[in-house]
Design a protein around this motif. Structure first.
Motif, PDB file in Angstrom:
ATOM      1  N   CYS A   8       4.685  -4.741  -3.221  1.00 31.34           N
ATOM      2  CA  CYS A   8       3.777  -4.104  -4.180  1.00 31.34           C
ATOM      3  C   CYS A   8       2.911  -5.143  -4.875  1.00 31.34           C
ATOM      4  O   CYS A   8       1.677  -4.987  -4.972  1.00 31.34           O
ATOM      5  CB  CYS A   8       4.573  -3.307  -5.216  1.00 31.34           C
ATOM      6  SG  CYS A   8       5.286  -1.770  -4.597  1.00 31.34           S
ATOM      7  N   LEU A  12      -1.665  -6.259  -4.769  1.00 33.97           N
ATOM      8  CA  LEU A  12      -2.572  -6.180  -5.915  1.00 33.97           C
ATOM      9  C   LEU A  12      -3.458  -7.423  -5.987  1.00 33.97           C
ATOM     10  O   LEU A  12      -3.026  -8.531  -5.658  1.00 33.97           O
ATOM     11  CB  LEU A  12      -1.765  -6.052  -7.212  1.00 33.97           C
ATOM     12  CG  LEU A  12      -0.933  -4.778  -7.375  1.00 33.97           C
ATOM     13  CD1 LEU A  12      -0.103  -4.851  -8.645  1.00 33.97           C
ATOM     14  CD2 LEU A  12      -1.826  -3.537  -7.392  1.00 33.97           C
ATOM     15  N   ARG A  96       3.037   1.549 -15.731  1.00 33.72           N
ATOM     16  CA  ARG A  96       2.277   0.765 -14.750  1.00 33.72           C
ATOM     17  C   ARG A  96       1.870  -0.576 -15.350  1.00 33.72           C
ATOM     18  O   ARG A  96       1.878  -1.608 -14.660  1.00 33.72           O
ATOM     19  CB  ARG A  96       1.048   1.544 -14.295  1.00 33.72           C
ATOM     20  CG  ARG A  96       1.365   2.768 -13.432  1.00 33.72           C
ATOM     21  CD  ARG A  96       0.113   3.544 -13.073  1.00 33.72           C
ATOM     22  NE  ARG A  96      -0.771   2.761 -12.216  1.00 33.72           N
ATOM     23  CZ  ARG A  96      -1.979   3.177 -11.827  1.00 33.72           C
ATOM     24  NH1 ARG A  96      -2.448   4.341 -12.247  1.00 33.72           N
ATOM     25  NH2 ARG A  96      -2.722   2.407 -11.036  1.00 33.72           N
ATOM     26  N   TYR A 102       3.962   1.796  -9.601  1.00 28.99           N
ATOM     27  CA  TYR A 102       2.738   1.489  -8.861  1.00 28.99           C
ATOM     28  C   TYR A 102       2.172   2.793  -8.297  1.00 28.99           C
ATOM     29  O   TYR A 102       2.926   3.673  -7.877  1.00 28.99           O
ATOM     30  CB  TYR A 102       3.026   0.495  -7.737  1.00 28.99           C
ATOM     31  CG  TYR A 102       3.550  -0.819  -8.285  1.00 28.99           C
ATOM     32  CD1 TYR A 102       2.703  -1.881  -8.547  1.00 28.99           C
ATOM     33  CD2 TYR A 102       4.910  -0.959  -8.590  1.00 28.99           C
ATOM     34  CE1 TYR A 102       3.179  -3.072  -9.094  1.00 28.99           C
ATOM     35  CE2 TYR A 102       5.401  -2.138  -9.139  1.00 28.99           C
ATOM     36  CZ  TYR A 102       4.532  -3.195  -9.388  1.00 28.99           C
ATOM     37  OH  TYR A 102       5.007  -4.344  -9.933  1.00 28.99           O
ATOM     38  N   TYR A 113       3.288   8.110  -7.380  1.00 30.59           N
ATOM     39  CA  TYR A 113       3.765   6.980  -8.192  1.00 30.59           C
ATOM     40  C   TYR A 113       5.096   6.507  -7.630  1.00 30.59           C
ATOM     41  O   TYR A 113       5.961   7.321  -7.272  1.00 30.59           O
ATOM     42  CB  TYR A 113       3.902   7.399  -9.650  1.00 30.59           C
ATOM     43  CG  TYR A 113       2.571   7.767 -10.282  1.00 30.59           C
ATOM     44  CD1 TYR A 113       1.711   6.777 -10.742  1.00 30.59           C
ATOM     45  CD2 TYR A 113       2.184   9.099 -10.405  1.00 30.59           C
ATOM     46  CE1 TYR A 113       0.480   7.110 -11.314  1.00 30.59           C
ATOM     47  CE2 TYR A 113       0.961   9.436 -10.968  1.00 30.59           C
ATOM     48  CZ  TYR A 113       0.118   8.440 -11.420  1.00 30.59           C
ATOM     49  OH  TYR A 113      -1.093   8.761 -11.975  1.00 30.59           O
ATOM     50  N   ILE A 524      -2.297   1.217  -1.723  1.00 26.49           N
ATOM     51  CA  ILE A 524      -2.029   1.035  -3.149  1.00 26.49           C
ATOM     52  C   ILE A 524      -3.333   1.113  -3.941  1.00 26.49           C
ATOM     53  O   ILE A 524      -4.403   0.735  -3.443  1.00 26.49           O
ATOM     54  CB  ILE A 524      -1.330  -0.320  -3.403  1.00 26.49           C
ATOM     55  CG1 ILE A 524      -0.692  -0.347  -4.804  1.00 26.49           C
ATOM     56  CG2 ILE A 524      -2.283  -1.476  -3.209  1.00 26.49           C
ATOM     57  CD1 ILE A 524       0.250  -1.520  -5.020  1.00 26.49           C
ATOM     58  N   ASP A 526      -5.351  -0.503  -6.486  1.00 28.28           N
ATOM     59  CA  ASP A 526      -5.301  -1.892  -6.958  1.00 28.28           C
ATOM     60  C   ASP A 526      -5.917  -2.063  -8.340  1.00 28.28           C
ATOM     61  O   ASP A 526      -6.763  -2.930  -8.564  1.00 28.28           O
ATOM     62  CB  ASP A 526      -5.966  -2.829  -5.952  1.00 28.28           C
ATOM     63  CG  ASP A 526      -7.396  -2.407  -5.644  1.00 28.28           C
ATOM     64  OD1 ASP A 526      -7.844  -1.382  -6.196  1.00 28.28           O
ATOM     65  OD2 ASP A 526      -8.065  -3.116  -4.860  1.00 28.28           O
ATOM     66  N   VAL A 528      -4.847  -1.293 -12.813  1.00 28.22           N
ATOM     67  CA  VAL A 528      -3.924  -0.773 -13.831  1.00 28.22           C
ATOM     68  C   VAL A 528      -4.793  -0.266 -14.965  1.00 28.22           C
ATOM     69  O   VAL A 528      -5.421  -1.059 -15.680  1.00 28.22           O
ATOM     70  CB  VAL A 528      -2.951  -1.860 -14.326  1.00 28.22           C
ATOM     71  CG1 VAL A 528      -2.079  -1.302 -15.443  1.00 28.22           C
ATOM     72  CG2 VAL A 528      -2.083  -2.352 -13.187  1.00 28.22           C
TER      73      VAL A 528
END
Length: 620
Positions: A8, A12, A96, A102, A113, A524, A526, A528
């Motif tokens: 994970c 990112l 998160r 994530y 999630y 994912i 990428d 937050v």
């Protein structure tokens, strides 16, 4: 190794890693990973969460599917607990930002999630460390039955039989029920153990349906629309594991499959993995811990207890849990000594050969050798010790796969560590003589043009099990290829393989192949988001709706309430001069007007929109 968490983090971009890392005073990925798995750091971060954020985080243990919650499922979860969508989204953003959750887009482009396994394990250890368990002394508990190796033995038997007897499918591509029922009897597993599981609602017997799905999960079977059999290469690779590796790998495969198919049992797996091996734990304490950590009421609480009972029954049937009862009638459970809980390798034990053709085999007999055994003998059952029987049919099966009587006798002597009883060897040889089987072996052909080389080779023919023809061709078993080629090269000859135009076979498409739906294979998100992002969609609502209680005409009043339902927001309403806070559930048109179903102070109420004088969306 923190594989899920590392994958994970590695997905990112650097700027997102820095944003998450700023919460832990670190910037590099490896430093962030170490900080996220630090128990003291986790405790400090947990203490900073609000009660709502804690409850949302706990849902990844007790309401997820292997740590996965779809956004829509999360919104439903929040709605059932009378939380607004905004409250739930803001809690998710906080989690998160901590690096615990994530966001991904799955194959259907849905937002999901995901809480990595390492975070879930750390979380469960943190919760478990705060509990005081009253373990029951072994003398106080009477086991209900002897623990067995249920699933490990059953899966091997299932796949070995499938290799010998592929299933022929119906015209619709289904499995014949009679075949499935026959195999269910041979597996010897209690169907009641899967009574409340997803596999009890299928047309196939529960354990047959479970093993079929588990084999697909492993990728150990292949289907072409007409038949179902083992995937030869993966089956061979799987058999190369020793018994401890196989049982450990099997546990994690079962864990992944069950946690994905049965929502909410992830927390039970995590709690199970924290229990002291061979210690009896009262089931009432297990349930009490879950109630303490994850507060559910009414039918949700009953459903949770039913899931736990189903989970216990399944794990007892699979062989990883043992159930017992005290003199006072208290139910207890404990881990068995199977891997992955058992750390020591099982001691080597011989195979015992009985004069009546029965073979007594240790349960941890090497898988590759057990495959050979299954080709020459029928499995008759057993747990701690396995029982096989050499029959006329099993011998014919051995002949069909190319095994000779002498090879069979050599295998038996090797496994038992002593000569095979004469009556057994005589029976095997006699059956081979009566067998109509014609053996076909693949051999290598060497063309030797020089007569002098042929003469030099003659002394080695017996050793190589080779045949030299008059025209100079040397026929050699494939197993002797390296020995013969090395000899010829040392004699100064150059060995060259003749290249022939090969026919490229049509690649199998494996029409029914099973693909695990794993978060780590999804895309994912990428970034937050900031807390303000939780308002997404709601910023377009008119400010007047938030500013205070106002009267509206019926169409506008209906639209305001509908948007409140859509976004999971609470409303303040005024009727006849009295104000109350409600949670809107549904708006309906009936004869005589529009009605609102809502919850107020834990009770459902019905309100006519005509009777609502003023209304306001409550900012949260």
């Amino acid at each position: 190794m923190a594989s899920e968490l590392i994958r994970c983090l590695n997905s990112l971009p650097d700027e997102v890693i820095e944003r998450i890392g700023s919460f832990y005073q670190c910037r590099a990925r490896h430093e962030l990973c170490r900080a996220l798995l630090q128990p003291s750091q986790f405790k400090q971060s947990w203490n900073q969460l609000s009660s709502l954020e804690r409850q949302v985080f706990l849902s990844f243990l007790f309401s997820s599917r292997a740590g996965v919650i779809k956004e829509r499922e999360g919104e439903v979860w929040a709605h059932e607990r009378r939380l607004s969508r905004l409250e739930w989204l803001r809690a998710m953003i906080v989690l998160r930002q901590r690096g615990w959750i994530y966001a991904f887009r799955n194959a259907r482009h849905e937002r999901v999630y995901f809480c990595p396994l390492e975070i879930r394990q750390l979380f469960s250890r943190f919760l478990f460390a705060n509990e005081s368990i009253s373990w029951r002394d072994e003398r106080e508990v009477l086991p209900k039955s002897e623990p067995g190796y249920g699933l490990g033995q059953a899966l091997f038997h299932f796949l070995a039989r499938l290799e010998h007897e592929p299933w022929h499918l119906t015209k619709t591509g289904d499995i014949h029920k009679k075949d499935a029922q026959k195999w269910d009897v041979e597996l010897g597993l209690e169907s009641a153990a899967l009574r409340h599981s997803p596999w009890s609602d299928q047309e196939l017997p529960p354990w047959v349906a479970f093993l079929l799905e588990l084999s697909r999960w492993y990728g150990l079977i292949e289907e072409n629309g007409h038949s179902l059999t083992v995937h030869a290469h993966r089956w061979h690779t799987w058999l190369e594991q020793d018994w401890e590796e196989m049982m450990t790998d099997l546990y994690w495969a079962v864990r992944g499959l069950v946690a994905q198919r049965m929502r909410g049992v992830e927390g039970d797996f995590l709690l199970l993995e924290e229990v002291e091996p061979r210690q009896w734990m009262p089931l009432s304490q297990w349930k009490a811990m879950k109630r303490c950590w994850y507060k559910e009421k009414g039918k949700d609480a009953r459903a949770g207890e039913e899931r736990l009972d189903a989970f216990i029954a399944m794990m007892v049937g699979a062989g990883w849990l043992e159930e017992g009862i005290t003199k006072s009638g208290e139910r207890c459970v404990r881990l068995t000594e199977l891997p992955p809980w058992q750390s020591e390798a099982a001691a080597d034990m011989p195979v015992y050969i009985q004069p009546d053709m029965e073979l007594i085999v240790p349960s941890h007999f090497p898988l590759a050798q057990r495959k050979i055994l299954a080709q020459m003998a029928d499995f008759m059952g057993g747990e701690q010790m396995l029982f096989y029987l050499i029959t006329d049919e099993s011998l014919r099966r051995a002949w069909r796969v190319g095994m000779t009587a002498e090879e069979m006798i050599r295998h038996l002597a090797s496994w038992s560590g002593q000569p095979v009883p004469e009556v057994v060897a005589r029976k095997i040889r006699a059956e081979e003589k009566r067998s109509p089987t014609v053996y076909c072996d693949r051999v290598l052909q060497y063309v030797l043009p020089h007569p002098s080389v042929r003469e030099q080779i003659r002394p080695y023919l017996s050793k190589w099990q080779a045949t030299l023809l008059d025209d100079g061709r040397l026929l050699v078993p494939q197993a002797m290829e390296h020995a013969v080629t090395d000899w010829l090269c040392e004699a100064g000859l150059e060995v060259t393989e003749r290249k022939q135009t090969a026919i490229v076979p049509t690649k199998s498409t494996d029409a029914q192949s099973f693909k695990r739906d794993s978060p780590l294979d999804w895309r994912i998100e990428d970034d937050v988001p900031e807390l303000e992002a939780g308002m997404s969609g709601m910023e377009r609502l008119p400010r007047l709706w938030w500013s205070g209680l106002h009267p509206y005409r019926l169409p506008m009043k209906r639209e305001l309430i509908q948007q409140g339902i859509c976004h999971g927001l609470r409303l303040k309403v005024e009727r006849n001069g009295e104000q109350q806070i409600i949670f809107p559930l549904e708006i309906q048109e009936r004869t005589g007007g529009w009605w609102l179903k809502a919850e107020c102070h834990g009770h459902q109420i019905q309100l006519s929109l005509e009777q609502i004088d003023k209304v306001q969306i409550i900012a949260e």
